[in-house]
Design an enzyme around this catalytic site. Structure first.
Site, PDB file in Angstrom:
ATOM      1  N   ARG A 229       0.858  -1.180   0.000  1.00 42.62           N
ATOM      2  CA  ARG A 229       0.000   0.000   0.000  1.00 42.62           C
ATOM      3  C   ARG A 229       0.898   1.234   0.000  1.00 42.62           C
ATOM      4  O   ARG A 229       1.927   1.269   0.692  1.00 42.62           O
ATOM      5  CB  ARG A 229      -0.925   0.019   1.219  1.00 42.62           C
ATOM      6  CG  ARG A 229      -1.996  -1.053   1.196  1.00 42.62           C
ATOM      7  CD  ARG A 229      -3.047  -0.791   0.129  1.00 42.62           C
ATOM      8  NE  ARG A 229      -4.147  -1.733   0.183  1.00 42.62           N
ATOM      9  CZ  ARG A 229      -4.250  -2.825  -0.567  1.00 42.62           C
ATOM     10  NH1 ARG A 229      -3.273  -3.129  -1.424  1.00 42.62           N
ATOM     11  NH2 ARG A 229      -5.309  -3.618  -0.476  1.00 42.62           N
ATOM     12  N   GLU A 258      -4.931   6.649  -6.262  1.00 48.89           N
ATOM     13  CA  GLU A 258      -5.068   5.933  -7.537  1.00 48.89           C
ATOM     14  C   GLU A 258      -6.378   6.316  -8.223  1.00 48.89           C
ATOM     15  O   GLU A 258      -7.407   6.478  -7.553  1.00 48.89           O
ATOM     16  CB  GLU A 258      -5.018   4.423  -7.281  1.00 48.89           C
ATOM     17  CG  GLU A 258      -3.690   3.985  -6.691  1.00 48.89           C
ATOM     18  CD  GLU A 258      -3.655   2.500  -6.342  1.00 48.89           C
ATOM     19  OE1 GLU A 258      -4.659   1.786  -6.572  1.00 48.89           O
ATOM     20  OE2 GLU A 258      -2.602   2.044  -5.838  1.00 48.89           O
ATOM     21  N   HIS A 276      -1.081  -0.846 -10.165  1.00 52.10           N
ATOM     22  CA  HIS A 276      -1.697  -1.674  -9.128  1.00 52.10           C
ATOM     23  C   HIS A 276      -2.218  -2.992  -9.713  1.00 52.10           C
ATOM     24  O   HIS A 276      -3.397  -3.340  -9.591  1.00 52.10           O
ATOM     25  CB  HIS A 276      -2.823  -0.927  -8.413  1.00 52.10           C
ATOM     26  CG  HIS A 276      -3.117  -1.479  -7.042  1.00 52.10           C
ATOM     27  ND1 HIS A 276      -3.654  -0.735  -6.028  1.00 52.10           N
ATOM     28  CD2 HIS A 276      -2.942  -2.732  -6.517  1.00 52.10           C
ATOM     29  CE1 HIS A 276      -3.801  -1.477  -4.939  1.00 52.10           C
ATOM     30  NE2 HIS A 276      -3.379  -2.702  -5.224  1.00 52.10           N
TER      31      HIS A 276
END
Length: 314
Positions: A229, A258, A276
């Site tokens: 993260r 994001e 991601h």
């Protein structure tokens, strides 16, 4: 009685029939507008929610679903699920800890190799018609530090052995079942590492574990990878260290906001970026949805769920 699942995740549609074949009715709400509309429109019908850590599920949403009984999180992280609100209602929360570990570990090693061996820059130079030759470090004999020795960390350590790297780690507690060297703090781990991979969950307890001091300890020849993260690393401190060559490079699969990536990161040549996707593979997507189905089937059959998320202490 039909069990209705509100599906918020957006990357596993191909495998959602696993849930339908298990007897669950699905309501898809995979963007913010649809999510708000579904909660408002189908609140009386929804018994379960399928989400992921960054998407979360919040107290006001929980309050709007009077028949909600279980929240299933795809992946290990559940940082934006309001556990206190769930606990107050007796709602069970599960996650997919360990299910996508092979895919995440593969991606971590891919990012490490691409960064250390300068693959993106080499590729770009060839496409431009150049023949840029730069001497880059080898992985063999290097010291790998892993921040967070859960399922993903262990999978990374196993892969590192194939590159003849030594492994150290920092965890909330030392693990007696592992022979790797334990470091008492993230900064101590960084100082003992040539390469540092962040594999710990997000949330308040791990926020900015990697800060200016840790990056200084990693040093000008050190590289860092984050497939966990973004909150675990102070982005401001990371950008500053990269801009002033206080570390050699970074490879990032996660970001604070994001899909918005800071221009300060995108402009740097000593950074490798991916959107991601570490946990995404056909195998991981299938297995994570199957884990959700198994947890839902167990819960609604009155059995213990397979992977419960621990609730906060009262």
């Amino acid at each position: 009685m039909t069990t209705t699942v509100l599906v918020l995740v957006e990357a596993v549609n191909e495998y959602l029939p696993i849930l339908e074949h298990s007897g669950f009715k699905l309501i898809l709400a995979q963007n913010p507008a649809d999510r708000a509309k579904a909660v408002a429109t189908y609140g009386e019908q929804i018994n379960a929610v399928l989400t992921r850590g960054p998407l979360g599920f919040y107290a006001e949403e929980i309050a709007a679903l009077p028949h909600l009984e279980i929240i299933c999180v795809i992946g290990a992280g559940y940082e934006h699920v309001d556990l206190a609100a769930a606990q107050a209602r007796g709602i069970v929360v599960t996650n997919g800890a360990g299910v996508n570990a092979p895919s995440v570990a593969d991606h971590a090693m891919s990012l490490l190799l691409a960064m250390v061996r300068d693959i993106p820059q080499a590729d770009a130079s060839v496409r431009r018609g150049e023949w840029r030759k730069v001497t880059r470090p080898s992985l063999a004999g290097k010291r790998l530090g892993i921040l967070g020795m859960g399922a993903v960390g262990i999978a990374i350590a196993k892969r590192a052995a194939g590159f003849d790297m030594t492994v150290s780690y920092h965890n909330r507690q030392p693990r007696s079942d592992l022979s790797y060297s334990y470091c008492a703090t993230p900064t101590e781990l960084a100082a003992a590492s040539d390469f540092l991979i962040v594999a710990t969950p997000g949330g308040a307890g791990t926020r900015h574990l990697i800060d200016k001091a840790a990056l200084e300890a990693l040093g000008p020849d050190g590289f860092i990878v984050n497939i966990a993260r973004a909150s675990v690393i102070s982005t401001d401190d990371l950008v500053d260290a990269l801009q002033h060559q206080r570390i050699a490079g970074a490879a990032l699969d996660v970001f604070d906001d994001e899909p918005n990536v800071p221009d300060s990161l995108k402009s740097l040549s000593n950074v490798v970026l991916s959107p991601h996707v570490a946990g995404l593979s056909p195998e991981a997507s299938r297995d994570t949805v199957q884990r959700v189905a198994d947890n839902l089937l167990a819960y609604f059959a009155g059995q213990p769920v397979l992977t419960p998320v621990p609730m906060p202490k009262q």
